[in-house]
Design an enzyme around this catalytic site. Structure first.
Site, PDB file in Angstrom:
ATOM      1  N   ASN A   7      10.364  14.829  20.307  1.00  0.00           N
ATOM      2  CA  ASN A   7      10.486  13.385  20.055  1.00  0.00           C
ATOM      3  C   ASN A   7       9.640  12.847  19.466  1.00  0.00           C
ATOM      4  O   ASN A   7       9.837  11.920  18.761  1.00  0.00           O
ATOM      5  CB  ASN A   7      12.442  12.435  20.129  1.00  0.00           C
ATOM      6  CG  ASN A   7      11.358  12.669  21.677  1.00  0.00           C
ATOM      7  OD1 ASN A   7      11.038  13.483  22.136  1.00  0.00           O
ATOM      8  ND2 ASN A   7      12.030  11.071  22.458  1.00  0.00           N
ATOM      9  N   LYS A  52       1.687  23.685  25.595  1.00  0.00           N
ATOM     10  CA  LYS A  52       2.759  24.303  24.625  1.00  0.00           C
ATOM     11  C   LYS A  52       3.777  23.176  23.913  1.00  0.00           C
ATOM     12  O   LYS A  52       4.710  22.368  24.737  1.00  0.00           O
ATOM     13  CB  LYS A  52       3.990  25.380  25.432  1.00  0.00           C
ATOM     14  CG  LYS A  52       5.377  26.050  24.519  1.00  0.00           C
ATOM     15  CD  LYS A  52       6.245  24.943  25.078  1.00  0.00           C
ATOM     16  CE  LYS A  52       8.000  25.689  24.306  1.00  0.00           C
ATOM     17  NZ  LYS A  52       7.833  25.148  23.231  1.00  0.00           N
ATOM     18  N   GLY A  93      10.401  16.047  28.860  1.00  0.00           N
ATOM     19  CA  GLY A  93      11.255  17.372  27.812  1.00  0.00           C
ATOM     20  C   GLY A  93      13.157  17.019  28.730  1.00  0.00           C
ATOM     21  O   GLY A  93      13.307  16.168  29.724  1.00  0.00           O
ATOM     22  N   GLU A 106       8.640  14.333  33.392  1.00  0.00           N
ATOM     23  CA  GLU A 106       9.170  13.016  32.330  1.00  0.00           C
ATOM     24  C   GLU A 106      10.500  13.789  31.639  1.00  0.00           C
ATOM     25  O   GLU A 106      10.329  13.908  30.455  1.00  0.00           O
ATOM     26  CB  GLU A 106       8.004  12.585  31.063  1.00  0.00           C
ATOM     27  CG  GLU A 106       6.583  12.196  31.662  1.00  0.00           C
ATOM     28  CD  GLU A 106       7.008  10.286  32.379  1.00  0.00           C
ATOM     29  OE1 GLU A 106       8.151   9.760  32.654  1.00  0.00           O
ATOM     30  OE2 GLU A 106       5.976   9.890  33.078  1.00  0.00           O
ATOM     31  N   LEU A 107      10.852  12.582  32.182  1.00  0.00           N
ATOM     32  CA  LEU A 107      12.915  13.956  31.807  1.00  0.00           C
ATOM     33  C   LEU A 107      13.712  12.408  31.396  1.00  0.00           C
ATOM     34  O   LEU A 107      12.591  11.303  30.935  1.00  0.00           O
ATOM     35  CB  LEU A 107      13.080  13.949  33.286  1.00  0.00           C
ATOM     36  CG  LEU A 107      12.460  15.347  33.830  1.00  0.00           C
ATOM     37  CD1 LEU A 107      12.995  14.890  35.299  1.00  0.00           C
ATOM     38  CD2 LEU A 107      11.668  15.877  32.984  1.00  0.00           C
ATOM     39  N   CYS A 123      13.687   8.510  25.022  1.00  0.00           N
ATOM     40  CA  CYS A 123      14.396   8.971  26.612  1.00  0.00           C
ATOM     41  C   CYS A 123      14.355   7.876  27.035  1.00  0.00           C
ATOM     42  O   CYS A 123      15.361   7.467  27.996  1.00  0.00           O
ATOM     43  CB  CYS A 123      12.905   9.176  26.804  1.00  0.00           C
ATOM     44  SG  CYS A 123      11.373   8.527  26.717  1.00  0.00           S
ATOM     45  N   GLU A 135      23.128  11.527  28.727  1.00  0.00           N
ATOM     46  CA  GLU A 135      22.590  11.749  27.702  1.00  0.00           C
ATOM     47  C   GLU A 135      23.186  12.214  26.121  1.00  0.00           C
ATOM     48  O   GLU A 135      22.877  13.485  25.970  1.00  0.00           O
ATOM     49  CB  GLU A 135      20.749  12.266  28.507  1.00  0.00           C
ATOM     50  CG  GLU A 135      19.875  11.490  27.252  1.00  0.00           C
ATOM     51  CD  GLU A 135      18.812  11.949  28.170  1.00  0.00           C
ATOM     52  OE1 GLU A 135      18.286  13.492  28.269  1.00  0.00           O
ATOM     53  OE2 GLU A 135      17.732  11.310  27.757  1.00  0.00           O
TER      54      GLU A 135
END
Ligand code: NDP
Length: 496
Positions: A156, A179, A232, A254-255, A288, A389
Site C-alpha cells: 500500500n 523484499k 503486512g 507492523e500489522l 493499516c 480488516e
C-alpha cells in the site's frame, strides 16, 4: 505483449541482476487492470546471494569501518536525493499500486525526513558508564548493530513503510535485504539506486523480489538474518514470527488494524466528518490505520451520517495519476474480491448500506480495480465488517450512548493499532486516550504520522515501534564491557 513491459532488476552487492532461474513476474497497473512492468521472480538461491552480500558488507569493507557520524552524513545526503527524485518515485508508485499522485508526491518528499532524522540520530546513540557497586570495577555499555536485517513490506505504501525501517536500521549500522510485495516492487527497485549515488558501499542495501511464500518465507527463516522487520497482515506476521523462532530472530511487526474513530456529542462535527472521511476513504481505505469503525454518539448520529455521505458522494473517482482524483482503484484484483466479499458480509449480517456497496456502474471504470466508497450504518461490533480488516473503502458506523460504552466497543477488537477521539472536552479526551488499547491515539485529528513519533500496535496489530528516537533500539543490541582495575586473585569459586 511481454516486449512492451518494462523490466526492473534487483540490486545485490551493487549490481543489477535478474533472478538466477530467469523467471519474471508481471506487475499490474490497477487503473488499467493490465501488466505494465516485470520484476524478477526469485527463489531460495537468490535469497542466499542477497543475504551473503549483506552479511559480507556488514562484516568487512568500508561499512563497519565507518563512524556513526559518517553513516549519518550518507543518510542526510540520501535525503536530498529523495527530494530531488520525489516526483519520479511517486509516479512509479502511483502506476504500480494505484495510489493517488496527489498524495504520493508529498508522501515521497516527506519520506526524506526519516533519513535526515535518523542520519542526525546516528551519532547520538550513547552507551553509559555504570556507577558500579564495587569500586575496582569500570564497566560500560555500548549499543551495537544486529547484522543483516530483512525488511518485508506491504503494497500500500512501499517506499514510506520501507523507510520507517531502513533509515533507523542503517543509522544503527546494520545492512539490509529488502523484499517488497510482488504487487508493488517497482518503486523500491528504482529507489535503491539512490544509495549508490549517496555513497553507500555495495552490499549495504540489497533487494530480492518474488512471491511472499517463497522469497519472504526464505528470508524469515534464513540463519544469517539477524532480524526481520515486517509490515503486512497479522496472519503473515504470525508466520514470520514462527519462521524466525528456530533461529531466535528478533522480529518487529507492523500489522493491520480495525481502528475505532470516536465522535462524541460535543465534537466539532465539521472537523470530525472530515477526519472520518480521511480515516477511511483516503488511499481507498488501503491503510493499516484506516478508521474503519466509526463510533458516533447517538445524539449526533443522524447528522454525522448525513454530512458524511454528502462529502463522500462528491469524492472524485478516477485516474490516480491525475492530480484532481480523490478515489483511485484498489491495488490488486484479489484485494478487490476480498473487499466486495466483506461488503456482502455486511449486508448479510444485517447492516444498512447507505452509500456505495459494490463496483462503480460507470463504464469508464470497468477495466480498473475500483470499489465504490461504501458506508454501513446500524453496525454492531460483532458483525464481520466490524471485526475483520477490510483494507478498502468500507466504513462501519456504530452508535453509542455514553463514554464507557464507546471505550468498551473501541477496545473490543483483536487489533490495537490506532484510534481517534473527536471532542472539545479536555478531561474526556485525556481519560479516553488513557483507556484506548492502541499504539496511537489521535485527538481531533486522524491519519497523522511523523518521523519523530513512535508508531506501532497493541495486541494483534504488532510488536515493536517504528519512527521516533526509541525505534533505533529495535536495530541495536547492548554490550556490557567489564574492566577490573585492581590486580587481585580472588576465590575463583565465588561469583565476582
Ligand atoms: P501481506 O501480509 O499479505 O504481505 C506483506 C508482505 O509479506 C508482502 O511483501 C508479502 O509478499 C510478504 N509475504 C506473504 N507471505 C509471506 C510469508 N509466508 N513469509 C514471508 N513473507 C510473506 O500484507 P499485504 O501486502 O496484503 O498488506 C496489507 C496488510 O498490511 C494489511 O493487514 C495492513 O493493515 C497491513 N499494513 C500494516 C501497516 C502498519 O504499519 N502497521 C502499514 C500498511 C499495511 P507478496 O505480496 O509478494 O506475497
Amino acid at each position: 505483449m511481454a516486449q512492451t513491459l518494462q523490466d526492473f532488476e534487483n540490486l545485490v552487492n551493487g549490481k543489477r541482476i535478474a533472478a538466477r532461474g530467469g523467471q519474471w513476474l508481471d506487475s499490474y497497473d490497477p487503473y488499467r487492470g493490465e501488466p505494465w512492468a516485470r520484476i524478477p521472480r526469485c527463489a531460495q538461491s537468490d535469497v542466499d546471494d542477497a543475504v551473503a552480500a549483506a552479511r559480507a558488507a556488514f562484516r568487512s569493507g568500508p561499512w563497519p569501518a565507518m563512524t556513526p557520524t559518517e553513516r549519518g552524513k550518507l543518510l542526510v545526503r540520501l535525503a536530498g536525493l529523495i527530494e530531488r527524485d520525489a516526483e519520479r518515485l511517486g509516479r512509479l508508485e502511483t502506476q504500480d499500486n494505484g495510489k493517488l499522485i496527489a498524495e504520493m508526491g508529498a508522501q515521497t518528499r516527506y519520506m526524506a525526513e526519516w533519513y535526515r532524522y535518523f542520519g542526525g540520530l546516528a551519532d547520538k546513540i550513547e552507551g553509559r558508564v555504570l556507577p558500579m557497586d564495587k569500586p575496582s570495577r569500570f564497566t560500560f555499555t555500548r549499543h551495537e548493530p544486529l547484522g543483516v536485517v530483512a525488511m518485508i513490506t506491504a503494497w500500500n505504501s512501499p517506499l514510506l513503510l520501507l523507510s520507517w525501517k531502513l533509515a533507523a536500521a542503517l543509522a544503527a549500522g546494520n545492512t539490509a535485504v529488502i523484499k517488497p510485495s510482488e504487487h508493488a516492487s517497482v518503486s523500491t527497485l528504482e529507489f535503491v539506486s539512490l544509495f549508490e549515488e549517496a555513497g553507500f558501499p555495495p552490499g549495504v542495501v540489497n533487494t530480492v523480489t518474488g512471491l511472499g511464500p517463497d522469497v519472504g518465507a526464505a528470508l524469515a527463516s534464513h540463519p544469517d538474518v539477524a532480524k526481520v522487520a515486517f509490515t503486512g497482515g497479522d496472519m503473515t506476521g504470525q508466520k514470520i514470527y514462527e519462521a524466525g523462532a528456530p533461529s531466535l530472530k528478533r522480529v518487529s511487526l507492523e500489522l493491520g488494524g480495525k481502528s475505532a474513530n470516536i465522535i462524541f456529542a460535543d465534537a466539532n462535527l465539521d472537523a470530525a466528518v472530515m477526519g472520518a472521511v480521511s480515516g477511511i476513504f483516503a488511499a481507498s481505505g488501503q491503510t493499516c490505520i484506516a478508521g474503519s469503525r466509526l463510533l458516533v454518539h447517538r445524539s449526533v448520529h443522524d447528522e454525522v451520517v448525513e454530512r458524511l455521505t454528502e462529502v463522500a458522494r462528491t469524492a472524485k473517482m478516477g485516474n490516480p495519476a491525475e492530480p484532481g482524483t480523490q478515489v483511485g482503484p484498489v491495488t490488486t484484483q484479489p484485494q478487490r474480491a476480498h473487499i466486495l466479499k466483506m461488503i456482502e458480509a455486511g449486508k448479510a449480517d444485517g447492516a444498512r448500506c447507505v452509500m456505495g456497496g459494490g463496483t462503480p456502474k460507470d463504464p469508464a471504470f470497468a477495466q480498473g480495480w475500483f470499489v465504490e466508497p461504501t458506508i454501513f450504518t446500524g453496525v454492531s461490533n460483532d458483525m464481520r465488517v466490524a471485526r475483520i480488516e477490510v483494507f478498502g473503502p468500507v466504513l462501519s458506523i456504530i452508535a453509542f450512548d455514553d463514554d464507557a460504552e464507546a471505550i468498551r466497543i473501541a477496545n473490543d477488537s483483536p487489533y490495537g493499532l490506532a484510534s481517534g477521539l473527536w471532542t472539545r472536552d479536555i478531561g474526556r479526551a485525556i481519560n479516553a486516550s488513557r483507556a484506548m488499547e492502541s499504539g496511537t491515539v489521535w485527538v481531533n485529528t486522524y491519519r497523522a504520522v511523523s518521523f519523530m513519533a513512535p508508531f506501532g500496535g497493541y495486541k494483534r496489530s504488532g510488536i515493536g515501534r517504528e519512527s521516533g528516537q526509541e525505534s533505533i533500539y529495535e536495530f541495536l543490541q547492548t554490550k556490557t564491557v567489564w574492566f577490573e582495575t585492581e590486580e587481585s586473585t580472588s576465590n575463583p569459586f565465588i561469583i565476582r
